[in-house]
Design an enzyme around this catalytic site. Structure first.
Site, PDB file in Angstrom:
ATOM      1  N   LYS A  31      42.955 -44.693  17.770  1.00 26.92           N
ATOM      2  CA  LYS A  31      41.725 -44.015  17.348  1.00 26.92           C
ATOM      3  C   LYS A  31      41.762 -42.515  17.614  1.00 26.92           C
ATOM      4  O   LYS A  31      41.005 -41.754  17.029  1.00 26.92           O
ATOM      5  CB  LYS A  31      40.533 -44.685  17.997  1.00 26.92           C
ATOM      6  CG  LYS A  31      40.405 -46.124  17.477  1.00 26.92           C
ATOM      7  CD  LYS A  31      39.149 -46.793  17.877  1.00 26.92           C
ATOM      8  CE  LYS A  31      38.959 -48.119  17.165  1.00 26.92           C
ATOM      9  NZ  LYS A  31      39.790 -49.206  17.749  1.00 26.92           N
TER      10      LYS A  31
HETATM   11  C1  LIG Z   1      40.024 -50.406  17.094  1.00 27.23           C
HETATM   12  C2  LIG Z   1      41.298 -51.081  17.354  1.00 27.23           C
HETATM   13  C3  LIG Z   1      41.846 -51.996  16.438  1.00 27.23           C
HETATM   14  C4  LIG Z   1      41.131 -52.388  15.170  1.00 27.23           C
HETATM   15  O1  LIG Z   1      41.035 -51.334  14.239  1.00 27.23           O
HETATM   16  P1  LIG Z   1      39.927 -51.370  13.082  1.00 27.23           P
HETATM   17  O2  LIG Z   1      40.033 -50.083  12.373  1.00 27.23           O
HETATM   18  O3  LIG Z   1      38.616 -51.540  13.796  1.00 27.23           O
HETATM   19  O4  LIG Z   1      40.241 -52.541  12.230  1.00 27.23           O
HETATM   20  C5  LIG Z   1      43.075 -52.546  16.736  1.00 27.23           C
HETATM   21  N1  LIG Z   1      43.724 -52.248  17.870  1.00 27.23           N
HETATM   22  C6  LIG Z   1      43.231 -51.382  18.770  1.00 27.23           C
HETATM   23  C7  LIG Z   1      44.006 -51.097  20.007  1.00 27.23           C
HETATM   24  C8  LIG Z   1      42.012 -50.763  18.543  1.00 27.23           C
HETATM   25  O5  LIG Z   1      41.526 -49.893  19.436  1.00 27.23           O
END
Ligand SMILES: *Cc1c(COP(=O)(O)O)cnc(C)c1O
Length: 490
Positions: A108
């Site tokens: 993220k």
């Molecule tokens: C948020 C997250 C996901 C999922 O991603 P999305 O965009 O919500 O589908 C997968 N793995 C990790 C480590 C995350 O932080």
């Protein structure tokens, strides 16, 4: 560039407004319909750096923003090891795209380093003088990445809600020790869906009734915000570039991506990369035991009426995947999407017609993975390839194996690794040994000894840091918590 609400084509804004608002007035998400052929426009992009590719993607999707080159520089410079957003590593027959080398060790960061700059720029260009409160629900990783990105940004405060007991110990510490004068953190008794729902309802109230407090407007750092989605498109391009450069593929050859999925933001960015012309064969949606999306992509029935499971991949513990709405909009239009979302709200379920499902299946494959399979994937991959991965990436690796036979023979497959194994140390270590009596930091040390992969200093340093935030509230008290936070704001 025109962005429409996914629930009403009459509701249109350009990209500056879309980023500033976060969510459309009618509760829909902003989405555009046409995608220029960026891939063609890029020409030979093997010479482009990650920053240049990021700029190119944003210029295409957010053309109203001025000086995206400078914006990308200030967003990323010095934040990622070697200024590489997503290094690619060969692991057996698969390629691991490591998205966790940013400030908070989860994928993220790639978007949340950029979003504050986009918001500030949008406010400047639109001459918006209001103070902004960024409201965010997190399943664990968005929270810290957003707190880090928005820390001490002029004109903005940020408030993060996370599910009490629903995040890992390291994730919780990352948030409760966050620094900055303008950051606020609060736990909610409930799960991620409760927190996300609460945030969406507060937005809805604001759109209906106007600002809660004079001169403070709300926006979102969740992937419902277009400014989160767009920067994530970039790494599908960098992966393709790296495969070209290593000689693993030739120009135009199609590749597959396997994406560990929760809110459907990451994989949707891959779909947009494909719409822009990047040669993608299949996008594989990988789920943990909260496998609503597996059922949906197999049968066309989206049904959230089921037991929410707390798993060792908590960032994917989600039953309502918000960004799926954008995909439905692209495939079925605003009127249908509005009806699906209405049904989801009223009955917790909706069914798409077979023709739409068939269309989906042309691009999307899916699969799910049990807790046991997550642990055995971590252990087996480490033993076979000396590659250590976290619990979320393991969901994707496991599903990549499961769908292998459904992928065209000879196509290359990239697995998205979304978090550092050190963010979930105890669970990762439990794949190898009994972890009774160990805390997260002991487990980090064991994993480091075992793998020779250094513990990221920003995680190691959490030990002994002073916690600042202790609030735990009921889900129906989120609105009053927001109002109280606003009272304390400048
Ligand atoms: C948020 C997250 C996901 C999922 O991603 P999305 O965009 O919500 O589908 C997968 N793995 C990790 C480590 C995350 O932080």
């Amino acid at each position: 560039m025109i962005y429409n609400s996914t629930r009403n084509d009459g509701l249109k804004v350009h990209s500056l407004e879309a980023v500033l608002q976060g969510i459309a007035q009618d509760g829909g998400l902003y989405m555009c319909k046409e995608y220029d052929n960026l891939y063609q426009n890029l020409g030979d992009f093997t010479e482009k750096s990650d920053f240049e590719l990021s700029q190119a993607v944003m210029e295409q999707m957010l053309p109203e923003f001025h000086d995206l080159k400078g914006l990308v520089q200030s967003a990323y410079q010095g934040k990622f090891e070697k200024d590489t957003l997503a290094p690619l590593k060969k692991v057996g027959e698969l390629f691991a795209m490591e998205l966790f080398h940013g400030p908070t060790c989860a994928f993220k960061d790639v978007a949340l380093c950029v979003l504050p700059h986009l918001l500030t720029q949008a406010k400047k260009q639109l001459q918006c003088k209001a103070h902004t409160l960024i409201l965010t629900a997190t399943s664990g990783d968005t929270g810290k990445a957003a707190l880090e990105g928005f820390k001490d940004v002029e004109g903005e405060d940020i408030l993060v809600f996370y599910p009490d007991g629903g995040v890992s110990e390291v994730q919780k510490l990352q948030m409760s020790t966050a620094k900055g004068q303008n950051v606020h953190v609060c736990a909610v008794r409930g799960d991620f869906d409760d927190a996300q729902n609460g945030v969406k309802e507060i937005f809805h109230l604001e759109k209906e009734k106007g600002q809660f407090k004079q001169n403070i407007s709300l926006s979102s750092a969740n992937s419902i915000n277009l400014g989160r989605l767009v920067p994530q498109i970039t790494y599908y391009f960098t992966a393709y570039r790296d495969l070209l450069l290593s000689g693993d593929i030739v120009q135009g050859q199609k590749v597959n991506f396997v994406v560990p999925t929760g809110n459907f933001g990451d994989i949707l960015a891959g779909y947009l990369a494909k719409k822009m012309g990047l040669p993608i064969e299949k996008l594989v949606c990988a789920s943990n035991e909260n496998n609503v999306l597996t059922t949906f992509l197999n049968t066309g029935l989206y049904d959230r009426n089921r037991t929410f499971k707390k798993t060792i991949s908590p960032s994917m513990d989600i039953l309502v995947s918000s960004n799926l709405e954008r995909l439905l909009y692209l495939l079925t239009g605003a009127d249908n999407t509005r009806a699906y979302m209405q049904a989801l709200k009223e009955k917790g379920a909706y069914q798409i017609p077979d023709v739409v499902l068939a269309q989906l299946k042309q691009t999307f494959l899916c699969g799910d993975c049990t807790e046991k399979e997550i642990l055995s994937t971590i252990k087996e991959t480490f033993e076979a390839h000396n590659y250590l991965m976290d619990t979320h990436s393991a969901v994707a690796f496991c599903v990549a194996k499961k769908v292998q036979n459904a992928l065209p023979l000879g196509t290359k497959t990239v697995v998205l690794c979304t978090a550092s194994p050190y963010k979930f140390s105890k669970d990762v270590l439990s794949a190898f040994q009994n972890t009774q009596g160990l805390d997260e930091f002991d487990a980090m040390q064991c994993l480091e000894n075992m793998s020779n992969m250094p513990i990221p200093p920003q995680l190691q340093n959490l030990k002994g840091q002073k916690e600042r935030f202790f609030d735990v509230i009921e889900k129906q008290d989120m609105l009053s918590f927001v109002q109280r936070t606003m009272e304390e704001m400048p």
